[in-house]
Scaffold this active site. Structure first.
Site, PDB file in Angstrom:
ATOM      1  N   ASP A   2     -67.986  34.294  57.068  1.00 48.47           N
ATOM      2  CA  ASP A   2     -68.564  33.443  56.019  1.00 48.47           C
ATOM      3  C   ASP A   2     -68.490  31.984  56.419  1.00 48.47           C
ATOM      4  O   ASP A   2     -69.026  31.121  55.722  1.00 48.47           O
ATOM      5  CB  ASP A   2     -67.782  33.644  54.707  1.00 48.47           C
ATOM      6  CG  ASP A   2     -68.338  34.793  53.889  1.00 48.47           C
ATOM      7  OD1 ASP A   2     -69.385  35.349  54.282  1.00 48.47           O
ATOM      8  OD2 ASP A   2     -67.729  35.134  52.859  1.00 48.47           O
TER       9      ASP A   2
ATOM     10  N   ASP B 104     -72.141  44.764  51.806  1.00 52.03           N
ATOM     11  CA  ASP B 104     -70.991  43.862  51.717  1.00 52.03           C
ATOM     12  C   ASP B 104     -69.780  44.591  51.138  1.00 52.03           C
ATOM     13  O   ASP B 104     -69.917  45.632  50.477  1.00 52.03           O
ATOM     14  CB  ASP B 104     -71.397  42.680  50.820  1.00 52.03           C
ATOM     15  CG  ASP B 104     -70.615  41.417  51.115  1.00 52.03           C
ATOM     16  OD1 ASP B 104     -69.620  41.484  51.849  1.00 52.03           O
ATOM     17  OD2 ASP B 104     -71.007  40.358  50.590  1.00 52.03           O
TER      18      ASP B 104
END
Ligand code: DGJ
Length: 736
Positions: free
Chosen positions: A550, A480
């Site tokens: 997301d 990430d």
């Protein structure tokens, strides 16, 4: 047709061609490299599309004996400012006395078999099976002895050209490269329109299409990442181009950092496109014998509209960009802990999750953020990659053992590029963050960025991850990156090199990724940057799939995934079924619409499986079994867009196998329409001589009628309905 690729030179023309594409340049007067043609293959070329030269007011003429020729009107392949071409330049090199090196004169050219591999950068992979050829054309600026090399590769079977540039200092004094774009291409404008992608966090890959007007249209990133805002991608298309037909020429950069893509329509209706590293805040000092290589750009042309273009990108990335061991491999069906637990993870909870996930049919459980240091929220611990002893008193071994006992895999989340101010790592190395000396760097999500331009910090990240992966044999890592880069400097770079930082950072990151993925080829690395914040071909060279957004809301995801598929195949686009009300939008979208939306790509789940009712459990189990039966189309098939959510109320896509013996069509709309007589989708990608049965309804249709007349259907009443068709060929597919 003979499958091959060739680069020929005769009478001043370079002609790169294979059975699909031609790219033609002229070496005019043995001096100027001019662009002449790029598009579908042409057999021979004698300059039929060349405008006659004219004398023009204001034009400066590099050759005093030729008043007709000015760089301002010439269709160029590269350009430097200051020599009469006032359009956007692609190359800028400055001497130490401040003067620009502007006179790059043709010196030589050569052709080599194979592809050029830019040192330390992701690239189109060479293949022993398929032929490729690379043309290098060399120019020299005599005032500095700086050499500019333009590189062009053509590959057998692929409708693309790979371009890059290299600048070599062969002089005795240092020079500063201030602009080094990978592509400059001038073409006569025939009314083409410009298609680009834009977006934001939670809304990546939105498709824009606009008329090209005089002046410049520029998109780019200065964020230290390719960004969800403006990916390095642009398409020129004929005004009549659509998904299924029309002339389309696309540009994509294999790079993950600051970039610029610009289209400029000039006074003479000549269209210039440039693509490459963003020149803003960029400079690179080259000492004698040093060189600078640009990232590769891939130029794809198609006469089959946007689907033709995407098919080319999908095949090229699958065969020649993604890590080969993963490219066509079926990926494990995963359950991710993030929306289920956020930071509240523990051994007790995860053991339950692993057992339940295995009994539902998942193949991999991923422990997301929250497992390390003292991490209970986003305010601490990035950099402290040791297991949190309060949450996991026995380390991760019990989880890995439990996954193994239950016949599934275990994976984990990392954000290796970051450092929290509140971390052991920061206390030990206060000078390791990205920053300028004597300037307090800005926080974003409470974190700073590690200075990966420094080799010792790269080594530290490699060592930390390597020892973790050796201690814990996980099968999957989610990589990430949750902030963009501000204060883009390094405590150790000298002043004159400070603007090298962004590119040095990215090369450092690529080195880390290369080392780790080579050392652990069986670990599946998933790329993520708050979703699709750095979803680009550069990162995809190391990590074959990316968490695309997301935003897990199915309605929003339909457009995000539709836009992402312009460039990426479904295997690369990760999507999760999540719970309702959706955590990002509050929408309550029916289960089938959520599962169909995720199933069109690389599907997983991200919801609380410990609180499912018996009925919900059964539905999840049935869905996982269905996806497993169909997923070879996602990982090994072909993906086509049928109806665009950006141009109407319906989103429809199709997955099929190479032989077109099976096809799944997913269609969605936000709300049932009382006025629609029916919905209609034309499916041009089926085999016309084949009869198909929709195994869900038992209805039979010929491929020919589905191609031409279309398929009529109705959505169920209610909000966010979905419709799925699963076609199987009843007869042998005939070639058509
Ligand atoms: C952003 C990612 O996109 C999410 O899926 C999750 O991993 C969080 N970061 C964790 O902090």
């Amino acid at each position: 047709m003979v499958k091959t690729c060739s680069i020929e030179y005769h009478d001043g023309w370079f002609h790169l061609s294979n059975e699909k594409v031609s790219y033609i340049m002229e070496l005019k007067g043995g001096r100027w490299l001019l662009h002449r043609y790029w598009g579908s293959r042409i057999e021979g070329y004698d300059g039929s599309n060349q405008p006659e030269l004219m004398k023009r007011a204001f034009a400066s003429t590099p050759d005093p004996d030729d008043e007709m020729f000015s760089l301002e009107m010439a269709p160029l392949e590269f350009s430097t400012a200051g020599r009469g071409d006032f359009r956007t330049p692609s190359i800028s090199v400055r001497r130490t006395d401040g003067c620009p090196a502007v006179r790059f004169c043709f010196e030589s050219w050569n052709v080599e078999d194979g592809l050029h591999i830019p040192e330390g950068l992701p690239h189109v992979r060479p293949s022993e099976e398929y032929e490729a050829k690379t043309l290098t054309i060399r120019f020299r600026d005599e005032s500095t002895d700086t050499v500019l090399e333009l590189l062009y590769s053509i590959l057998e079977e692929r409708s693309c050209i790979v371009r890059s540039a290299r600048i070599v200092n062969e002089g005795t004094e240092p020079v500063f490269v201030e602009r080094a774009l990978s592509v400059l291409l001038d073409t006569h404008w025939n009314g083409e329109e410009l298609v680009t992608l834009h977006g934001s966090h939670l809304a990546e890959f939105q498709v824009d299409r606009r008329a090209i007007l005089h002046g410049k249209t520029a998109l780019g990133s200065t964020r230290g990442a390719s960004s969800p805002q403006y990916p390095a991608f642009a398409v020129l298309c004929s005004p009549d181009a659509g998904e299924h037909a029309g002339n389309v020429r696309a540009f994509s950069l294999i790079y993950s950092d600051n970039h610029l893509v610009e289209a400029e329509l000039d006074q003479y209706d000549s269209l210039r496109v440039v693509l490459g590293i963003n020149p803003q805040d960029f400079s690179y000092m080259l000492g004698p014998e040093e060189s600078f290589e640009t990232p590769q750009a891939v130029l794809v042309s198609s006469e089959g509209g946007f689907n033709g273009m995407s098919r080319e990108f999908h095949q090229l990335w699958t065969d020649r960009l993604f890590p080969p061991q993963w490219a066509k491999k079926i990926r494990p069906l995963l359950l991710n802990s993030w929306e289920m637990c956020y930071f509240d993870v523990s051994e007790e909870k995860m053991l339950k999750v692993i057992r339940e996930a295995a009994s539902l049919g998942f193949e991999l459980v991923v422990l997301d953020d929250g497992w390390f240091g003292c991490r209970n929220d986003s305010k601490s611990s990035l950099g402290d990659w040791s297991v949190n002893p309060k949450k996991f008193p026995n380390g991760l071994d019990p989880l890995i053992a439990c996954a193994k006992e239950n016949g599934i895999q275990f994976g984990i989340w990392f954000e290796p590029e970051m450092i929290s101010p509140n971390s052991e790592l920061m206390r030990a190395h206060p000078d390791w963050a990205v920053r300028f000396p004597n300037v307090e760097p800005l926080l974003s999500r409470n974190q700073l960025v590690l200075d990966l331009a420094r080799p010792e910090i790269q080594d530290y990240v490699i060592k930390t991850l390597t020892s973790f992966l050796k201690q814990y044999p996980v099968s999957y890592v989610k990589w990430d990156m949750n902030r963009h880069i501000t204060d883009a400097g390094s405590m150790l770079l000298p002043d004159e090199r400070m603007r090298e930082f962004p590119h040095r950072y990215m090369r450092g990151l690529y080195r880390i990724l290369r080392t780790l993925t080579e050392e652990f080829p069986d670990v599946l690395f998933e790329n993520c940057s708050s979703g699709g914040g750095r979803f680009d071909p550069g990162m995809s060279f190391y990590m074959p799939q990316t968490w695309c957004s997301d935003n897990t809301d199915a309605l929003d995801r339909q457009s995000i995934q539709y836009g992402a598929s312009y460039l990426f195949p479904p295997s690369a686009i990760a999507a999760h079924v999540s719970e309702i009300p959706n955590h990002q939008t509050g929408r309550r979208i029916p289960f089938v619409t959520r599962t169909d939306t995720a199933s069109m790509v690389n599907m997983g789940y991200e919801l609380n499986i410990l609180e499912l009712s018996e009925e919900e459990r059964a539905r999840v189990q049935a869905h996982l079994a269905e996806y497993k039966a169909e997923r070879r189309l996602v990982f090994q098939g072909a993906f086509y867009r049928l109806r665009s959510p950006f141009h109407g109320k319906i989103c429809a896509v199709m997955l099929t196998d190479a032989e077109r013996t099976e096809a799944i069509i997913y269609a969605f709309t936000p709300a049932y329409s009382v006025t629609a007589l029916c919905e209609m989708i034309r499916i041009p990608y089926l085999a016309s001589g084949t009869v198909y049965e929709d195994i869900l309804s038992g209805k039979r249709f010929s491929g020919s009628e589905l191609q031409k007349a279309g398929l009529a259907f109705r959505f169920d009443k209610g909000d966010y309905p979905a419709k799925k068709f699963h076609l199987r060929a009843l007869q042998e597919t005939e070639d058509d």
